[in-house]
Design a protein around this motif. Structure first.
Motif, PDB file in Angstrom:
ATOM      1  N   PRO A  40      27.959  27.622  53.016  1.00  0.00           N
ATOM      2  CA  PRO A  40      29.310  28.114  53.289  1.00  0.00           C
ATOM      3  C   PRO A  40      30.255  27.832  52.118  1.00  0.00           C
ATOM      4  N   VAL A  41      31.267  28.682  51.996  1.00  0.00           N
ATOM      5  CA  VAL A  41      32.287  28.547  50.962  1.00  0.00           C
ATOM      6  C   VAL A  41      33.557  28.044  51.629  1.00  0.00           C
ATOM      7  N   GLU A  42      34.096  26.913  51.156  1.00  0.00           N
ATOM      8  CA  GLU A  42      35.337  26.353  51.692  1.00  0.00           C
ATOM      9  C   GLU A  42      36.448  26.551  50.669  1.00  0.00           C
ATOM     10  N   ILE A  43      37.592  27.084  51.130  1.00  0.00           N
ATOM     11  CA  ILE A  43      38.715  27.364  50.230  1.00  0.00           C
ATOM     12  C   ILE A  43      39.973  26.699  50.762  1.00  0.00           C
ATOM     13  N   THR A  44      40.689  25.997  49.882  1.00  0.00           N
ATOM     14  CA  THR A  44      42.003  25.452  50.222  1.00  0.00           C
ATOM     15  C   THR A  44      43.000  25.948  49.179  1.00  0.00           C
ATOM     16  N   ALA A  45      44.245  26.169  49.609  1.00  0.00           N
ATOM     17  CA  ALA A  45      45.286  26.666  48.711  1.00  0.00           C
ATOM     18  C   ALA A  45      46.648  26.439  49.354  1.00  0.00           C
ATOM     19  N   ASP A  46      47.703  26.625  48.552  1.00  0.00           N
ATOM     20  CA  ASP A  46      49.060  26.491  49.067  1.00  0.00           C
ATOM     21  C   ASP A  46      49.471  27.689  49.923  1.00  0.00           C
ATOM     22  N   GLN A  47      48.904  28.873  49.614  1.00  0.00           N
ATOM     23  CA  GLN A  47      49.313  30.081  50.322  1.00  0.00           C
ATOM     24  C   GLN A  47      48.142  31.045  50.443  1.00  0.00           C
ATOM     25  N   LEU A  48      48.151  31.831  51.520  1.00  0.00           N
ATOM     26  CA  LEU A  48      47.128  32.846  51.766  1.00  0.00           C
ATOM     27  C   LEU A  48      47.790  34.138  52.207  1.00  0.00           C
ATOM     28  N   GLU A  49      47.375  35.249  51.583  1.00  0.00           N
ATOM     29  CA  GLU A  49      47.785  36.590  52.014  1.00  0.00           C
ATOM     30  C   GLU A  49      46.518  37.373  52.315  1.00  0.00           C
ATOM     31  N   VAL A  50      46.449  38.023  53.482  1.00  0.00           N
ATOM     32  CA  VAL A  50      45.280  38.798  53.874  1.00  0.00           C
ATOM     33  C   VAL A  50      45.655  40.268  53.897  1.00  0.00           C
ATOM     34  N   ASN A  51      44.795  41.106  53.298  1.00  0.00           N
ATOM     35  CA  ASN A  51      45.003  42.544  53.282  1.00  0.00           C
ATOM     36  C   ASN A  51      43.872  43.198  54.065  1.00  0.00           C
ATOM     37  N   GLN A  52      44.156  43.590  55.311  1.00  0.00           N
ATOM     38  CA  GLN A  52      43.149  44.205  56.173  1.00  0.00           C
ATOM     39  C   GLN A  52      42.729  45.577  55.647  1.00  0.00           C
ATOM     40  N   ALA A  53      43.637  46.267  54.965  1.00  0.00           N
ATOM     41  CA  ALA A  53      43.348  47.617  54.490  1.00  0.00           C
ATOM     42  C   ALA A  53      42.219  47.657  53.471  1.00  0.00           C
ATOM     43  N   ASP A  54      42.215  46.719  52.531  1.00  0.00           N
ATOM     44  CA  ASP A  54      41.153  46.743  51.515  1.00  0.00           C
ATOM     45  C   ASP A  54      40.128  45.619  51.700  1.00  0.00           C
ATOM     46  N   GLY A  55      40.253  44.835  52.748  1.00  0.00           N
ATOM     47  CA  GLY A  55      39.279  43.786  53.038  1.00  0.00           C
ATOM     48  C   GLY A  55      39.284  42.669  52.020  1.00  0.00           C
ATOM     49  N   SER A  56      40.480  42.175  51.694  1.00  0.00           N
ATOM     50  CA  SER A  56      40.569  41.093  50.713  1.00  0.00           C
ATOM     51  C   SER A  56      41.537  40.020  51.192  1.00  0.00           C
ATOM     52  N   ALA A  57      41.459  38.879  50.546  1.00  0.00           N
ATOM     53  CA  ALA A  57      42.393  37.785  50.796  1.00  0.00           C
ATOM     54  C   ALA A  57      42.793  37.228  49.432  1.00  0.00           C
ATOM     55  N   ARG A  58      44.047  36.805  49.316  1.00  0.00           N
ATOM     56  CA  ARG A  58      44.547  36.264  48.048  1.00  0.00           C
ATOM     57  C   ARG A  58      45.076  34.862  48.295  1.00  0.00           C
ATOM     58  N   PHE A  59      44.417  33.886  47.657  1.00  0.00           N
ATOM     59  CA  PHE A  59      44.821  32.485  47.736  1.00  0.00           C
ATOM     60  C   PHE A  59      45.602  32.150  46.471  1.00  0.00           C
ATOM     61  N   THR A  60      46.746  31.487  46.629  1.00  0.00           N
ATOM     62  CA  THR A  60      47.551  31.124  45.462  1.00  0.00           C
ATOM     63  C   THR A  60      47.994  29.669  45.555  1.00  0.00           C
ATOM     64  N   GLY A  61      48.182  29.070  44.389  1.00  0.00           N
ATOM     65  CA  GLY A  61      48.691  27.702  44.309  1.00  0.00           C
ATOM     66  C   GLY A  61      47.652  26.647  44.592  1.00  0.00           C
ATOM     67  N   ASN A  62      47.243  25.919  43.570  1.00  0.00           N
ATOM     68  CA  ASN A  62      46.296  24.801  43.716  1.00  0.00           C
ATOM     69  C   ASN A  62      45.042  25.191  44.493  1.00  0.00           C
ATOM     70  N   VAL A  63      44.453  26.305  44.122  1.00  0.00           N
ATOM     71  CA  VAL A  63      43.274  26.801  44.826  1.00  0.00           C
ATOM     72  C   VAL A  63      42.063  25.948  44.458  1.00  0.00           C
ATOM     73  N   LEU A  64      41.344  25.505  45.479  1.00  0.00           N
ATOM     74  CA  LEU A  64      40.114  24.753  45.287  1.00  0.00           C
ATOM     75  C   LEU A  64      39.049  25.354  46.193  1.00  0.00           C
ATOM     76  N   ILE A  65      37.920  25.729  45.582  1.00  0.00           N
ATOM     77  CA  ILE A  65      36.817  26.336  46.317  1.00  0.00           C
ATOM     78  C   ILE A  65      35.596  25.447  46.156  1.00  0.00           C
ATOM     79  N   GLY A  66      34.929  25.171  47.261  1.00  0.00           N
ATOM     80  CA  GLY A  66      33.718  24.370  47.219  1.00  0.00           C
ATOM     81  C   GLY A  66      32.563  25.089  47.875  1.00  0.00           C
ATOM     82  N   GLN A  67      31.394  24.980  47.265  1.00  0.00           N
ATOM     83  CA  GLN A  67      30.161  25.496  47.850  1.00  0.00           C
ATOM     84  C   GLN A  67      29.051  24.547  47.426  1.00  0.00           C
TER      85      GLN A  67
END
Length: 167
Positions: A40-67
């Motif tokens: 699994p991929v774990e993501i933490t960030a200061d902010q999240l925006e989800v776009n249902q139309a194009d199937g994406s998510a945008r994480f901003t600010g101190n983004v840290l991803i772990g796998q």
């Protein structure tokens, strides 16, 4: 005297090799960057925006991803999800921008941008790429990392700094 001549010869050989590498690109081994992309991929960030139309998510600010043991940090990461009936929220690609750092064990890579394609296990880092493996460092304009094989290719004015055993 013989030790100093041997060290001088080794240093000259490294310089000549680095020059050849700079012109052609190079393959690099990454034992620490091999991992299981099915984890699994774990993501933490200061902010999240989800776009249902194009199937994406945008994480901003101190983004840290772990796998697994691998960590990626950046200023911003766009997550693109796979489409289709069988995709069910599966992440297809991660696009990281701004102060990108990829770490696994004692190996670390820095760049301006990174694109991680989950299914293929490839990470393409671009823009002032700096790779450190212990005390050794390599830099280039672009690096393609294959997480399945633990190898990478560096292209675009590759520069290598290797520490001898005496340091």
């Amino acid at each position: 005297m013989a030790i100093h001549l041997r060290a001088a010869f080794l240093a000259l050989l490294m310089c000549l090799t680095a020059g050849a590498v700079a012109a052609q690109g190079t393959e690099v081994a990454f034992g620490g960057f091999q991992h299981d992309s099915s984890l699994p991929v774990e993501i933490t960030a200061d902010q999240l925006e989800v776009n249902q139309a194009d199937g994406s998510a945008r994480f901003t600010g101190n983004v840290l991803i772990g796998q697994g043991d691998m960590r990626l940090s950046a200023n911003e990461v766009r997550v693109e999800y796979a489409s289709g009936d069988d995709a069910a929220g599966r992440i297809e690609r991660l696009l990281a921008t701004g102060s990108v750092v990829l770490v696994s064990g004692s190996e670390a890579a820095e760049a301006q941008e990174a694109v991680y394609t989950i299914d293929s296990g490839n990470v393409v880092l671009s823009g002032d790429v700096l790779l450190t493996q212990g005390q050794n460092a390599l830099s280039a304009n672009r690096m393609v990392l294959d997480l399945n094989t633990g190898t990478a290719r560096m292209d675009g004015r590759v520069r290598t700094v290797l520490q001898s055993g005496d340091n």
